[in-house]
Design an enzyme around this catalytic site. Sequence first.
Site, PDB file in Angstrom:
ATOM      1  N   MET A  30      50.924 -67.375  12.590  1.00 24.14           N
ATOM      2  CA  MET A  30      50.770 -65.922  12.545  1.00 24.14           C
ATOM      3  C   MET A  30      52.143 -65.270  12.715  1.00 24.14           C
ATOM      4  O   MET A  30      52.233 -64.099  13.105  1.00 24.14           O
ATOM      5  CB  MET A  30      49.810 -65.443  13.631  1.00 24.14           C
ATOM      6  CG  MET A  30      48.392 -65.992  13.426  1.00 24.14           C
ATOM      7  SD  MET A  30      47.108 -64.961  14.153  1.00 24.14           S
ATOM      8  CE  MET A  30      47.604 -64.944  15.850  1.00 24.14           C
ATOM      9  N   GLY A  31      53.214 -66.019  12.439  1.00 23.00           N
ATOM     10  CA  GLY A  31      54.564 -65.458  12.553  1.00 23.00           C
ATOM     11  C   GLY A  31      55.020 -65.387  13.995  1.00 23.00           C
ATOM     12  O   GLY A  31      54.484 -66.077  14.865  1.00 23.00           O
ATOM     13  N   LEU A  33      57.839 -66.508  15.122  1.00 23.85           N
ATOM     14  CA  LEU A  33      58.066 -67.947  15.249  1.00 23.85           C
ATOM     15  C   LEU A  33      59.034 -68.279  16.382  1.00 23.85           C
ATOM     16  O   LEU A  33      59.953 -67.522  16.685  1.00 23.85           O
ATOM     17  CB  LEU A  33      58.617 -68.489  13.917  1.00 23.85           C
ATOM     18  CG  LEU A  33      57.711 -68.222  12.715  1.00 23.85           C
ATOM     19  CD1 LEU A  33      58.342 -68.781  11.440  1.00 23.85           C
ATOM     20  CD2 LEU A  33      56.317 -68.806  12.917  1.00 23.85           C
ATOM     21  N   HIS A  37      56.991 -73.663  16.716  1.00 24.75           N
ATOM     22  CA  HIS A  37      56.650 -73.674  15.284  1.00 24.75           C
ATOM     23  C   HIS A  37      57.616 -74.565  14.505  1.00 24.75           C
ATOM     24  O   HIS A  37      57.221 -75.270  13.576  1.00 24.75           O
ATOM     25  CB  HIS A  37      56.699 -72.254  14.703  1.00 24.75           C
ATOM     26  CG  HIS A  37      55.699 -71.312  15.287  1.00 24.75           C
ATOM     27  ND1 HIS A  37      56.031 -70.300  16.152  1.00 24.75           N
ATOM     28  CD2 HIS A  37      54.346 -71.240  15.123  1.00 24.75           C
ATOM     29  CE1 HIS A  37      54.944 -69.628  16.490  1.00 24.75           C
ATOM     30  NE2 HIS A  37      53.914 -70.170  15.890  1.00 24.75           N
ATOM     31  N   GLN A  61      40.443 -62.975  14.079  1.00 22.03           N
ATOM     32  CA  GLN A  61      40.456 -63.769  15.305  1.00 22.03           C
ATOM     33  C   GLN A  61      40.867 -62.954  16.532  1.00 22.03           C
ATOM     34  O   GLN A  61      41.050 -63.503  17.609  1.00 22.03           O
ATOM     35  CB  GLN A  61      41.316 -65.021  15.133  1.00 22.03           C
ATOM     36  CG  GLN A  61      42.807 -64.787  15.012  1.00 22.03           C
ATOM     37  CD  GLN A  61      43.535 -66.078  14.669  1.00 22.03           C
ATOM     38  OE1 GLN A  61      43.499 -66.547  13.542  1.00 22.03           O
ATOM     39  NE2 GLN A  61      44.214 -66.679  15.650  1.00 22.03           N
ATOM     40  N   GLU A 148      49.435 -78.623  19.889  1.00 19.86           N
ATOM     41  CA  GLU A 148      48.458 -78.978  20.937  1.00 19.86           C
ATOM     42  C   GLU A 148      48.382 -77.907  22.013  1.00 19.86           C
ATOM     43  O   GLU A 148      47.514 -77.953  22.869  1.00 19.86           O
ATOM     44  CB  GLU A 148      48.844 -80.326  21.569  1.00 19.86           C
ATOM     45  CG  GLU A 148      48.558 -81.492  20.669  1.00 19.86           C
ATOM     46  CD  GLU A 148      48.787 -82.825  21.351  1.00 19.86           C
ATOM     47  OE1 GLU A 148      49.377 -82.853  22.460  1.00 19.86           O
ATOM     48  OE2 GLU A 148      48.394 -83.846  20.755  1.00 19.86           O
ATOM     49  N   LYS A 149      49.319 -76.964  21.999  1.00 22.91           N
ATOM     50  CA  LYS A 149      49.241 -75.852  22.966  1.00 22.91           C
ATOM     51  C   LYS A 149      47.890 -75.153  22.844  1.00 22.91           C
ATOM     52  O   LYS A 149      47.300 -74.749  23.836  1.00 22.91           O
ATOM     53  CB  LYS A 149      50.384 -74.883  22.685  1.00 22.91           C
ATOM     54  CG  LYS A 149      50.119 -73.487  23.160  1.00 22.91           C
ATOM     55  CD  LYS A 149      51.051 -73.081  24.223  1.00 22.91           C
ATOM     56  CE  LYS A 149      50.734 -71.732  24.788  1.00 22.91           C
ATOM     57  NZ  LYS A 149      50.162 -70.789  23.851  1.00 22.91           N
TER      58      LYS A 149
HETATM   59  O1  PAF Z   1      47.610 -70.803  15.907  1.00 25.68           O
HETATM   60  C1  PAF Z   1      47.755 -69.822  15.156  1.00 25.68           C
HETATM   61  O2  PAF Z   1      48.856 -69.293  14.995  1.00 25.68           O
HETATM   62  C2  PAF Z   1      46.540 -69.246  14.435  1.00 25.68           C
HETATM   63  O3  PAF Z   1      45.400 -69.302  15.229  1.00 25.68           O
HETATM   64  C3  PAF Z   1      46.301 -69.904  13.067  1.00 25.68           C
HETATM   65  C4  PAF Z   1      45.968 -71.380  13.190  1.00 25.68           C
HETATM   66  C5  PAF Z   1      47.524 -69.719  12.184  1.00 25.68           C
HETATM   67  C6  PAF Z   1      45.113 -69.226  12.374  1.00 25.68           C
HETATM   68  O4  PAF Z   1      45.329 -67.864  12.196  1.00 25.68           O
END
Ligand code: PAF
Length: 279
Positions: A30-31, A33, A37, A61, A148-149
């Site tokens: 979701m950016g 970063l 990531h 979500q 895994e976080k």
């Molecule tokens: O972990 C995330 O950043 C988000 O939940 C994901 C897996 C990209 C889904 O939007």
Amino acid sequence: MQIVRQLGPLREALAAFRQAGSTIGLVPTMGALHAGHIRLIEAAKGQCDAVVASIFVNPAQFGVGEDLDAYPRQETADATLLDAAGVALLWAPAVDQIYPPGYATNVSVRGVSEGLCGGARPGHFDGVATVVAKLFNQVRPDAAFFGEKDFQQLAVIRRMARDLDFTHDIVGVPTVRDPDGLALSSRNAYLTPEQRASAVALPEAMQEAAEAIAAGGNIVSILTEARARLLAAGFHKIDYLELRDAETLAFQNVFTRPARLFAAAHIGKTRLIDNIPVS
Ligand code: PAF
């Protein structure tokens, strides 16, 4: 690195990778970063020829009153990081490329999505499973990489992939931590310096509790003490601090390997989550 926002050009670019014989690794994000990531990108590069990263802040979500509007958005900086990390293609879809007008489908995973973050954030894992299923269908990767976080998220995605016949690998990548032990998270950016200093109590209390449980101590009193420690350190609400089976995520009140300790707690306006093995 190509940056693509529409499905047509995405499909063309993916076809070109496949025509060149490249396997494709997908890193959904979701950016906002951080080094966690980048560890996912490195894992993907180690296993696949071409890495596709996605950035999509998925409204489905986030619950009512959660941080959808405030969620950090920094696509230019993210793209620079991804490019430097060796990503071949950034999939940054417009909202209608994920949820076209009239969108009416929901992916809901029972069992592993219940309790923990599923209990504290109703509907959250439906949103995650739905968008990840969409990303899997859009990219059709050979492997997809998740931290895994978000261990419960990883379990939900593994279950969804098995149930819906996605056959590519789902790879879990260990949590990256700051030197003091705090797990990296895009939400750490919300912490004031004082809150950041106090937040280290979370991994510390969890580590101590995990060791005491593994040594055969009483789970209820160990977790009660850990909760008190978090509240004393400045956390004002604890959504959960629980021992669970590391594979099924079933609740454990008797320590049985493989087990994991899971926590979510609020400090200031920030909700932090973490999990560690109990061995
Ligand atoms: O972990 C995330 O950043 C988000 O939940 C994901 C897996 C990209 C889904 O939007």
